[in-house]
Scaffold this motif. Structure first.
Motif, mmCIF file in Angstrom:
data_model
loop_
_atom_site.group_PDB
_atom_site.id
_atom_site.type_symbol
_atom_site.label_atom_id
_atom_site.label_comp_id
_atom_site.label_asym_id
_atom_site.label_seq_id
_atom_site.Cartn_x
_atom_site.Cartn_y
_atom_site.Cartn_z
ATOM 1 N N LYS A 1 0.839 -1.184 0.000
ATOM 2 C CA LYS A 1 0.000 0.000 0.000
ATOM 3 C C LYS A 1 0.882 1.245 0.000
ATOM 4 C CE LYS A 1 -3.957 -1.965 2.378
ATOM 5 N NZ LYS A 1 -4.778 -1.931 3.579
ATOM 6 N N PRO A 2 0.437 2.276 -0.703
ATOM 7 C CA PRO A 2 1.243 3.488 -0.715
ATOM 8 C C PRO A 2 1.279 4.132 0.684
ATOM 9 C CG PRO A 2 -0.748 3.775 -2.011
ATOM 10 C CD PRO A 2 -0.717 2.371 -1.536
ATOM 11 N N ALA A 3 2.366 4.776 0.982
ATOM 12 C CA ALA A 3 2.517 5.440 2.285
ATOM 13 C C ALA A 3 1.567 6.638 2.345
ATOM 14 C CB ALA A 3 3.965 5.890 2.490
ATOM 15 N N PRO A 4 0.959 6.871 3.512
ATOM 16 C CA PRO A 4 0.041 8.007 3.615
ATOM 17 C C PRO A 4 0.790 9.332 3.424
ATOM 18 C CG PRO A 4 0.397 7.003 5.784
ATOM 19 C CD PRO A 4 1.102 6.142 4.770
ATOM 20 N N GLU A 5 0.173 10.264 2.665
ATOM 21 C CA GLU A 5 0.832 11.545 2.393
ATOM 22 C C GLU A 5 0.369 12.555 3.440
ATOM 23 O OE1 GLU A 5 0.517 12.873 -1.607
ATOM 24 O OE2 GLU A 5 0.670 10.836 -2.364
ATOM 25 N N GLU A 6 1.256 13.434 3.819
ATOM 26 C CA GLU A 6 0.913 14.419 4.830
ATOM 27 C C GLU A 6 0.747 15.779 4.263
ATOM 28 O OE1 GLU A 6 3.500 14.276 8.175
ATOM 29 O OE2 GLU A 6 3.585 12.149 8.061
#
Length: 145
Positions: free
Chosen positions: A140-145
């Motif tokens: 899963k892609p890393a969550p963007e901040e």
């Protein structure tokens, strides 16, 4: 009984008195001659009791002979491909000669262990790193901040 000695190589000769031949009817081409004349040859050779062969060659020949060797250690070679008794006799003797030559062949040399080359090690590690990055991309892609 076969009268002639069978020369295998310069060190091994099977004496004529060790070989026993029996003539049988054989099928195949030959017309009426095949039905009337015993042209097939059964060649008997006592492998286990033969004074002509070294022990190592006897063991290898018993293994190579397989089902052609009786429980008593007698090898039977049957030849009935040719129309004449003489040609079948020679064919049987030649097959015995080939079997003994194969049994007398020296064992293959032992395998020497070798180290992998530097290039092959680098290629393996590079391939492993490539697979690792491919598998990381599947997550899963890393969550963007």
């Amino acid at each position: 009984m076969a009268s002639r000695d069978l020369i295998i190589n310069d060190r091994i000769t099977i004496l004529g008195w060790e070989l026993t031949e029996q003539f049988v009817l054989s099928g195949g081409p030959g017309g009426q001659n095949v039905n009337k004349v015993a042209t097939g040859v059964q060649l008997f050779f006592p492998l286990a009791a033969s004074p002509s062969l070294p022990e190592r060659v006897k063991r290898n020949a018993m293994r190579l002979g397989g089902r052609k060797v009786s429980k008593e250690g007698v090898l039977m070679i049957e030849a009935n491909a040719h129309r004449s008794q003489e040609r079948n006799r020679e064919a049987a003797r030649e097959r015995l000669r080939e079997l003994i030559l194969a049994a007398a062949a020296p064992p293959p040399p032992k395998r020497r262990k070798t180290k992998p080359t530097r290039g092959s090690i680098e290629r393996r590690l590079k391939a492993k790193a490539g697979r690792s990055t491919i598998k990381k991309m599947r997550g899963k892609p890393a969550p963007e901040e």
